[in-house]
Write a protein that holds these residues in place. Structure first.
Motif, PDB file in Angstrom:
ATOM      1  N   SER A 338     -82.284 154.273 119.667  1.00 41.61           N
ATOM      2  CA  SER A 338     -80.952 153.784 119.326  1.00 41.61           C
ATOM      3  C   SER A 338     -80.408 154.622 118.176  1.00 41.61           C
ATOM      4  O   SER A 338     -80.875 154.552 117.062  1.00 41.61           O
ATOM      5  CB  SER A 338     -81.076 152.323 118.963  1.00 41.61           C
ATOM      6  OG  SER A 338     -80.673 152.017 117.749  1.00 41.61           O
ATOM      7  N   VAL A 339     -79.428 155.462 118.516  1.00 45.10           N
ATOM      8  CA  VAL A 339     -78.817 156.344 117.529  1.00 45.10           C
ATOM      9  C   VAL A 339     -77.310 156.194 117.609  1.00 45.10           C
ATOM     10  O   VAL A 339     -76.760 155.904 118.667  1.00 45.10           O
ATOM     11  CB  VAL A 339     -79.204 157.822 117.771  1.00 45.10           C
ATOM     12  CG1 VAL A 339     -80.662 158.066 117.486  1.00 45.10           C
ATOM     13  CG2 VAL A 339     -78.847 158.254 119.174  1.00 45.10           C
ATOM     14  N   LYS A 340     -76.674 156.348 116.468  1.00 39.08           N
ATOM     15  CA  LYS A 340     -75.209 156.339 116.442  1.00 39.08           C
ATOM     16  C   LYS A 340     -74.720 157.716 116.887  1.00 39.08           C
ATOM     17  O   LYS A 340     -75.062 158.735 116.287  1.00 39.08           O
ATOM     18  CB  LYS A 340     -74.709 156.039 115.032  1.00 39.08           C
ATOM     19  CG  LYS A 340     -75.097 154.657 114.541  1.00 39.08           C
ATOM     20  CD  LYS A 340     -74.598 154.441 113.117  1.00 39.08           C
ATOM     21  CE  LYS A 340     -75.022 153.075 112.602  1.00 39.08           C
ATOM     22  NZ  LYS A 340     -74.602 152.874 111.194  1.00 39.08           N
ATOM     23  N   GLU A 341     -73.915 157.688 117.933  1.00 39.04           N
ATOM     24  CA  GLU A 341     -73.537 158.952 118.567  1.00 39.04           C
ATOM     25  C   GLU A 341     -72.867 159.924 117.592  1.00 39.04           C
ATOM     26  O   GLU A 341     -73.223 161.103 117.521  1.00 39.04           O
ATOM     27  CB  GLU A 341     -72.616 158.682 119.760  1.00 39.04           C
ATOM     28  CG  GLU A 341     -73.338 157.989 120.921  1.00 39.04           C
ATOM     29  CD  GLU A 341     -72.410 157.689 122.066  1.00 39.04           C
ATOM     30  OE1 GLU A 341     -71.211 158.019 121.950  1.00 39.04           O
ATOM     31  OE2 GLU A 341     -72.862 157.124 123.079  1.00 39.04           O
ATOM     32  N   HIS A 342     -71.886 159.442 116.833  1.00 39.07           N
ATOM     33  CA  HIS A 342     -71.111 160.350 115.991  1.00 39.07           C
ATOM     34  C   HIS A 342     -71.899 160.854 114.783  1.00 39.07           C
ATOM     35  O   HIS A 342     -71.450 161.781 114.111  1.00 39.07           O
ATOM     36  CB  HIS A 342     -69.811 159.678 115.523  1.00 39.07           C
ATOM     37  CG  HIS A 342     -68.716 159.794 116.523  1.00 39.07           C
ATOM     38  ND1 HIS A 342     -67.428 160.095 116.197  1.00 39.07           N
ATOM     39  CD2 HIS A 342     -68.726 159.682 117.876  1.00 39.07           C
ATOM     40  CE1 HIS A 342     -66.676 160.140 117.294  1.00 39.07           C
ATOM     41  NE2 HIS A 342     -67.453 159.887 118.320  1.00 39.07           N
ATOM     42  N   SER A 343     -73.035 160.267 114.518  1.00 34.68           N
ATOM     43  CA  SER A 343     -73.861 160.750 113.405  1.00 34.68           C
ATOM     44  C   SER A 343     -75.210 161.257 113.914  1.00 34.68           C
ATOM     45  O   SER A 343     -76.197 161.249 113.191  1.00 34.68           O
ATOM     46  CB  SER A 343     -74.080 159.622 112.385  1.00 34.68           C
ATOM     47  OG  SER A 343     -74.697 158.505 112.988  1.00 34.68           O
ATOM     48  N   ILE A 344     -75.211 161.741 115.164  1.00 38.19           N
ATOM     49  CA  ILE A 344     -76.465 162.122 115.802  1.00 38.19           C
ATOM     50  C   ILE A 344     -77.176 163.239 115.040  1.00 38.19           C
ATOM     51  O   ILE A 344     -78.389 163.203 114.841  1.00 38.19           O
ATOM     52  CB  ILE A 344     -76.216 162.544 117.275  1.00 38.19           C
ATOM     53  CG1 ILE A 344     -77.523 162.935 117.958  1.00 38.19           C
ATOM     54  CG2 ILE A 344     -75.219 163.675 117.360  1.00 38.19           C
ATOM     55  CD1 ILE A 344     -78.478 161.795 118.112  1.00 38.19           C
ATOM     56  N   PHE A 345     -76.435 164.228 114.551  1.00 37.60           N
ATOM     57  CA  PHE A 345     -77.067 165.338 113.840  1.00 37.60           C
ATOM     58  C   PHE A 345     -77.631 164.890 112.496  1.00 37.60           C
ATOM     59  O   PHE A 345     -78.694 165.336 112.080  1.00 37.60           O
ATOM     60  CB  PHE A 345     -76.063 166.474 113.637  1.00 37.60           C
ATOM     61  CG  PHE A 345     -75.741 167.219 114.896  1.00 37.60           C
ATOM     62  CD1 PHE A 345     -76.653 168.109 115.446  1.00 37.60           C
ATOM     63  CD2 PHE A 345     -74.547 167.014 115.558  1.00 37.60           C
ATOM     64  CE1 PHE A 345     -76.372 168.797 116.617  1.00 37.60           C
ATOM     65  CE2 PHE A 345     -74.253 167.695 116.720  1.00 37.60           C
ATOM     66  CZ  PHE A 345     -75.170 168.585 117.267  1.00 37.60           C
ATOM     67  N   VAL A 346     -76.921 163.995 111.827  1.00 36.47           N
ATOM     68  CA  VAL A 346     -77.392 163.487 110.537  1.00 36.47           C
ATOM     69  C   VAL A 346     -78.642 162.646 110.738  1.00 36.47           C
ATOM     70  O   VAL A 346     -79.627 162.772 109.989  1.00 36.47           O
ATOM     71  CB  VAL A 346     -76.291 162.666 109.841  1.00 36.47           C
ATOM     72  CG1 VAL A 346     -76.816 162.051 108.549  1.00 36.47           C
ATOM     73  CG2 VAL A 346     -75.076 163.538 109.553  1.00 36.47           C
ATOM     74  N   GLU A 347     -78.636 161.794 111.752  1.00 32.25           N
ATOM     75  CA  GLU A 347     -79.797 160.943 112.012  1.00 32.25           C
ATOM     76  C   GLU A 347     -81.017 161.785 112.378  1.00 32.25           C
ATOM     77  O   GLU A 347     -82.139 161.495 111.957  1.00 32.25           O
ATOM     78  CB  GLU A 347     -79.480 159.946 113.128  1.00 32.25           C
ATOM     79  CG  GLU A 347     -78.459 158.893 112.709  1.00 32.25           C
ATOM     80  CD  GLU A 347     -78.525 157.664 113.595  1.00 32.25           C
ATOM     81  OE1 GLU A 347     -79.587 157.430 114.219  1.00 32.25           O
ATOM     82  OE2 GLU A 347     -77.527 156.933 113.645  1.00 32.25           O
ATOM     83  N   TRP A 348     -80.774 162.825 113.172  1.00 29.35           N
ATOM     84  CA  TRP A 348     -81.899 163.715 113.512  1.00 29.35           C
ATOM     85  C   TRP A 348     -82.446 164.393 112.258  1.00 29.35           C
ATOM     86  O   TRP A 348     -83.660 164.463 112.052  1.00 29.35           O
ATOM     87  CB  TRP A 348     -81.438 164.760 114.528  1.00 29.35           C
ATOM     88  CG  TRP A 348     -82.353 165.943 114.567  1.00 29.35           C
ATOM     89  CD1 TRP A 348     -83.621 165.981 115.076  1.00 29.35           C
ATOM     90  CD2 TRP A 348     -82.098 167.243 114.032  1.00 29.35           C
ATOM     91  NE1 TRP A 348     -84.173 167.231 114.899  1.00 29.35           N
ATOM     92  CE2 TRP A 348     -83.259 168.027 114.267  1.00 29.35           C
ATOM     93  CE3 TRP A 348     -81.015 167.827 113.394  1.00 29.35           C
ATOM     94  CZ2 TRP A 348     -83.348 169.361 113.871  1.00 29.35           C
ATOM     95  CZ3 TRP A 348     -81.094 169.156 113.007  1.00 29.35           C
ATOM     96  CH2 TRP A 348     -82.245 169.906 113.241  1.00 29.35           C
ATOM     97  N   LYS A 349     -81.546 164.876 111.388  1.00 29.69           N
ATOM     98  CA  LYS A 349     -81.985 165.574 110.176  1.00 29.69           C
ATOM     99  C   LYS A 349     -82.799 164.651 109.273  1.00 29.69           C
ATOM    100  O   LYS A 349     -83.779 165.076 108.649  1.00 29.69           O
ATOM    101  CB  LYS A 349     -80.767 166.107 109.423  1.00 29.69           C
ATOM    102  CG  LYS A 349     -81.123 166.949 108.203  1.00 29.69           C
ATOM    103  CD  LYS A 349     -79.883 167.539 107.559  1.00 29.69           C
ATOM    104  CE  LYS A 349     -79.056 166.466 106.872  1.00 29.69           C
ATOM    105  NZ  LYS A 349     -77.945 167.020 106.072  1.00 29.69           N
ATOM    106  N   ASN A 350     -82.411 163.381 109.224  1.00 25.34           N
ATOM    107  CA  ASN A 350     -83.085 162.431 108.333  1.00 25.34           C
ATOM    108  C   ASN A 350     -84.294 161.753 108.968  1.00 25.34           C
ATOM    109  O   ASN A 350     -84.991 160.990 108.304  1.00 25.34           O
ATOM    110  CB  ASN A 350     -82.093 161.358 107.873  1.00 25.34           C
ATOM    111  CG  ASN A 350     -80.961 161.953 107.042  1.00 25.34           C
ATOM    112  OD1 ASN A 350     -81.144 162.979 106.389  1.00 25.34           O
ATOM    113  ND2 ASN A 350     -79.810 161.304 107.067  1.00 25.34           N
ATOM    114  N   SER A 351     -84.530 162.015 110.251  1.00 27.15           N
ATOM    115  CA  SER A 351     -85.568 161.257 110.957  1.00 27.15           C
ATOM    116  C   SER A 351     -86.974 161.797 110.750  1.00 27.15           C
ATOM    117  O   SER A 351     -87.948 161.116 111.087  1.00 27.15           O
ATOM    118  CB  SER A 351     -85.259 161.256 112.460  1.00 27.15           C
ATOM    119  OG  SER A 351     -85.387 162.581 112.980  1.00 27.15           O
ATOM    120  N   GLN A 352     -87.091 163.020 110.217  1.00 30.51           N
ATOM    121  CA  GLN A 352     -88.400 163.671 110.052  1.00 30.51           C
ATOM    122  C   GLN A 352     -89.156 163.688 111.382  1.00 30.51           C
ATOM    123  O   GLN A 352     -90.356 163.402 111.460  1.00 30.51           O
ATOM    124  CB  GLN A 352     -89.231 162.956 108.979  1.00 30.51           C
ATOM    125  CG  GLN A 352     -88.595 163.019 107.596  1.00 30.51           C
ATOM    126  CD  GLN A 352     -89.441 162.332 106.542  1.00 30.51           C
ATOM    127  OE1 GLN A 352     -90.310 161.533 106.858  1.00 30.51           O
ATOM    128  NE2 GLN A 352     -89.192 162.665 105.294  1.00 30.51           N
TER     129      GLN A 352
END
Length: 917
Positions: A338-352
């Motif tokens: 479950s990821v927020k689409e518009h912040s997908i790159f930020v979530e990936w960067k912060n997900s380790q």
């Protein structure tokens, strides 16, 4: 021009040349740093910088750019050693400077452990070998249009450890397949190769890559003329392939060949003519393919519009196009997460995330998307509005948060670019700019501008500058503290950063509500200091600084601060010494605005008294650039309001220059015509200048400008002719050059009351009887025809003067008001007859005396014209002088036939009522 936008970074070779201290300078053991002002809260001892732990000093060095780092390291032996720590010199960004061989040699002692290098321009590329950084692993060069095979081959030969080579985005028009082959042979550890604009990449070059570079996982051949698509099948190691923007590809061959690549995970065919069948074949036949990016491909878009389900079955492979939801498609890479689409790159960067394949795909996606979106924004194709508003702007804002510095920069540059639809006229599409603002772009870009990385600072400042052309965005930037951030960046020692920050202040200074805030944030001082700091080789900085100061100078308080901080001298220096036309234009405009506050501060006189100012402006009127001529003439117009300046302009050759300008601007812009006539109007207040203008041939071009249909142009021309007509010799010249019909036309037909008024006054001067003797002696007209022509012209002039005066009068109301003591009635009549702008006219004592003398004229029309002129309360008639004039008129009352003096009687009675309380 009051705004400036930039679509791309400058391609100029005129970079700052930086002098570096020696690699290991001699210094004393003691650090010669002045005692700081701030002290610790505990105790009274000053901060002892020499007592700081070594790791703290290294961290301090790490926060500085390499120039400041080198300078600080030269203060003492201890800091020299710490400043040369390998960890501080693993990365170097030379893009803001022209890196010549001596610069590279000066840096060489610190570059033994250099791993990453960025540079700007072909000349800098030739100097890289002098860095002696044989351990370089990454090289990225931009705007290398002139880079050659030889240069690239030498770079490759001297840096055998190279793993990543990137040259672009400008096309490498002088690079051939030979250079690609030499890179392959020399750089056997190469993992990433990104080249732009090579005319041909043949099979031999690609085979060399396949043979010598077994670790090559990414190839980007962008905007190339031809690429041997079949040969790419031999590079079995490649995982990511981009041919975005490349032409003449055989897509049937490409799709079949590339589908055989065993490790291919991502393909980018954006901005190409790829066919729908080729895309379908790649998606269905390439075994390990995960992502296919095809942005701005007209063939696919046409297919999707005719057959919406054409690409619905991609067998779990991701297709990125303008007609798909890019965020949703990318989010599907994460499966059921479950990821927020518009912040997908930020979530990936912060997900380790520990999935290396997914991380590699996301890193590549960030790069190709930022690249493609920037190139699409640069070309500004039609029909993109919906995409930019719905997906493009949010996607760029997501990429701005990337951990890859070049992605951040490219996304910020794209934000600066896609909002501009016409860079020549500084046209920013409001909906696109406001879309950035709505999606939180302003605080994000301002935060980016506070980065310690200068490349990011520069591109963020550029985006803020362009977006600020929109007034709503400009307000948001100001509200978020952007003015202070830009003022600080304008002090940067990096030319590119300072240039973009000055551009931001230029655009923000258009808004009246922002001028005071810029001054309060220290922006005025920063802009003035920029001019002194970058006096040569930095035309972009100088133009933007002068443009911002020109806008600020329009404000009275800011104009005073500009003068106090040395701005007059700075701008005059630019006008005198700078050869760049954009800089000259903005410097002249700034001086014009500084001189426009003659009634409220002393800047008008200050500009005129600055050594060489008037001479420089006079010379600029001869420029080949129309904008420069226009602003220089405008400055001379404003400066001519000061008596001393007026005479000094004439001594500097201003009369000859402005007459020549008036002659040459028949087909020029309305602005140039208005200012050329206006400057002659200002100079002609002096009778000596007026005579000189007539002798230099200034009458004929002014008459031509008086025939203009443009109100501002014929108004200033009428003003100049009015002043010239005060002299009898000029009055005769006006008649001989056919000026009477032109003035009569203005007097009767102009929409400008001022033009009609001044045309009537000029005609009255010409036919009040003083010219008769001159006409008899000096006219070129012969015999009876001379007399007939003069008489005919006089009758025509008097007829239209009378019609003009009567248009402001109601004889019955005037007669009642002249005997009334009711203030309301008197005021009503005076307001009806008053031309508001006439209060700004400046008349000499001799001219006022002439109006008074005209009241005795035998012509009732001329008496009425003189009375009407005196009633206007011309600015040069001070209150005490006006009372004297009115009292003198009152003594003539018995000899003046009504209704010609009604205005004077009303004015006299109004004065009496006021005086009586």
């Amino acid at each position: 021009m009051s705004r400036r936008v930039r679509r791309r970074a400058s391609h100029s070779r005129d970079k700052e040349r930086v002098a570096f201290p020696p690699s290991y300078p001699e210094a004393s053991h003691h650090c010669g740093i002045p005692e700081p002002c701030h002290r610790y809260d505990a105790g009274d001892a000053a901060v002892d910088w020499t007592a700081l732990p070594d790791d703290t000093v290294v961290q301090l060095f790490a926060r500085l750019n390499y120039r400041d780092r080198a300078s600080l390291a030269s203060t003492c032996r201890a800091w020299r050693l710490l400043g040369s720590s390998p960890c501080l010199w693993t990365s170097l960004d030379l893009r803001a400077h022209r890196c010549e061989p001596d610069t590279a040699v000066a840096l060489a002692g610190r570059c033994a452990h250099l791993r990453r290098l960025r540079f700007h321009g072909s000349e800098s590329a030739s100097s890289l070998i002098h860095l002696q950084a044989r351990g370089l692993q990454e090289i990225a060069g931009d705007y290398c249009r002139e880079i050659t095979d030889a240069t690239l081959s030498v770079i490759a030969a001297r840096h055998e450890a190279l793993e990543s080579l990137q040259i672009g985005p400008d096309p490498c028009v002088r690079v051939t397949s030979d250079a690609v082959r030499h890179i392959a042979i020399c750089c056997t550890r190469l993992k990433r190769l990104r080249l732009s604009g090579i005319r041909e990449v043949n099979a031999e070059a690609i085979y060399a890559l396949a043979r010598h570079c077994p670790q090559l996982t990414e190839i980007a051949l962008l905007d190339c003329g031809t690429v041997d698509e079949a040969a790419l099948e031999r590079v079995a190691s490649v995982r990511f392939l981009s041919v975005a923007g490349s032409k003449n590809l055989k897509w049937a061959t490409a799709s079949l060949s590339w589908s055989n690549l065993p490790n291919l995970v991502g393909v980018d065919v954006s901005r190409t003519d790829v066919s729908a069948s080729a895309v379908s074949r790649l998606l269905s036949m390439t075994k390990n393919l995960k992502v296919l990016c095809a942005l701005n491909c007209s063939g696919l878009e046409d297919e999707a519009s005719h057959t919406p389900t054409a690409f619905s079955n991609t067998k779990g492979k991701l297709l990125l196009t303008q007609f798909t939801n890019l965020f949703r498609v990318i989010a599907s890479l994460f499966g059921g997460s479950s990821v927020k689409e518009h912040s997908i790159f930020v979530e990936w960067k912060n997900s380790q995330n520990e999935d290396k394949n997914l991380n590699d795909i996301m890193i590549w996606l960030e790069w190709i998307l930022s690249n493609s979106l920037l190139r699409i924004a640069e070309s500004n194709p039609h029909g993109m509005d919906e995409f930019w508003l719905r997906q493009g702007a949010p996607l760029l804002l997501s990429l701005v948060k990337s951990s890859q510095e070049d992605v951040q920069e490219r996304a910020a540059t794209a934000l600066a670019t896609f909002v501009v639809t016409d860079d020549e006229n500084a046209t920013v599409e409001p909906a696109r700019a406001e879309a950035v603002m709505r999606n939180g772009g302003i605080p994000l870009l301002l935060e980016l501008a506070r980065s310690c990385r200068e490349g990011v600072q520069s591109e963020a400042a550029k985006a803020i500058a362009n977006l600020s052309v929109n007034s709503k965005v400009a307000k948001a930037v100001a509200d978020e503290g952007g003015i202070g951030i830009l003022a600080n960046l304008a002090r940067s020692s990096n030319r590119l950063v300072a240039e973009e920050a000055a551009g931001g202040l230029w655009n923000l200074s258009v808004g009246e509500e922002h001028k005071a805030a810029i001054a309060e944030a220290g922006g005025v001082k920063a802009l003035v200091e920029l001019i002194f700091k970058w006096q040569s080789g930095a035309d972009g900085v100088l133009e933007r600084a002068a443009g911002a100061l020109a806008n600020l100078a329009a404000d009275d308080k800011c104009s005073v601060e500009i003068a106090v901080t040395g701005g007059v001298r700075a701008l005059v220096t630019l006008a005198k010494s700078c050869k760049a036309e954009g800089v000259q234009e903005q410097a002249a405009r700034a001086l014009a605005n500084l001189a426009a506050h003659g009634d409220s501060n002393s800047n008008n006189a200050a500009v005129g008294q600055e050594e060489g100012a008037l001479e420089a402006l006079v010379q600029l009127t001869y420029s080949q650039n129309e904008g420069v001529r226009q602003e220089a003439a405008g400055a001379l117009w404003n400066l001519s309001f000061d008596d001393r300046n007026r005479e000094s302009i004439a001594l500097a050759g201003g009369v000859e220059a402005l007459v020549a300008l008036a002659h040459s601007c028949a087909d020029a812009s309305q602005g140039l015509q208005e200012r050329a006539a206006g400057a002659l109007w200002g100079l002609s207040v002096s009778e000596a200048n007026s005579i000189a203008i007539g002798r230099e041939g200034g009458v004929a071009p002014l008459i031509a400008l008086a025939r203009s249909d443009v109100e501002d142009v014929h108004e200033t021309a009428a003003g100049a002719l009015w002043n010239l007509a005060f002299n009898s010799g000029n009055a005769l010249r006006i008649i001989e050059e056919g000026g009477v019909p032109a003035l009569v036309h203005l007097c009767s037909s102009s929409a400008s009351k001022m033009a009609r008024f001044m045309a009537a006054l000029a005609l009255a001067y010409m036919f009040d009887g003083r010219m008769d003797e001159v006409a008899l002696v000096g006219s070129s007209l012969e015999g009876s025809s001379k007399s007939a022509n003069l008489d005919g012209a006089k009758r025509m002039a008097l007829k239209h003067i009378e019609a003009f005066v009567l248009s402001f009068s109601n004889p019955q109301v005037l007669s009642i008001a002249s005997s009334s003591t009711t203030p309301g009635m008197l005021q009503q009549v005076m307001e009806f007859s008053r031309i508001q702008e006439a209060g700004h006219l400046r008349c000499s004592a001799a001219e006022i005396g002439r109006y008074v003398a005209m009241l005795r004229n035998h012509s009732s029309t001329l008496r009425a014209c003189a009375a009407f002129a005196l009633v206007q309360g011309l600015n040069a008639i001070r209150i005490n002088e006006e009372d004297i004039v009115l009292r003198e008129c009152f003594t003539f009352d018995g000899r003046i036939t009504l209704p010609n003096n009604h205005w004077l009687l009303v004015k006299l009675r109004g004065r009496a009522v006021v005086a009586d309380g």
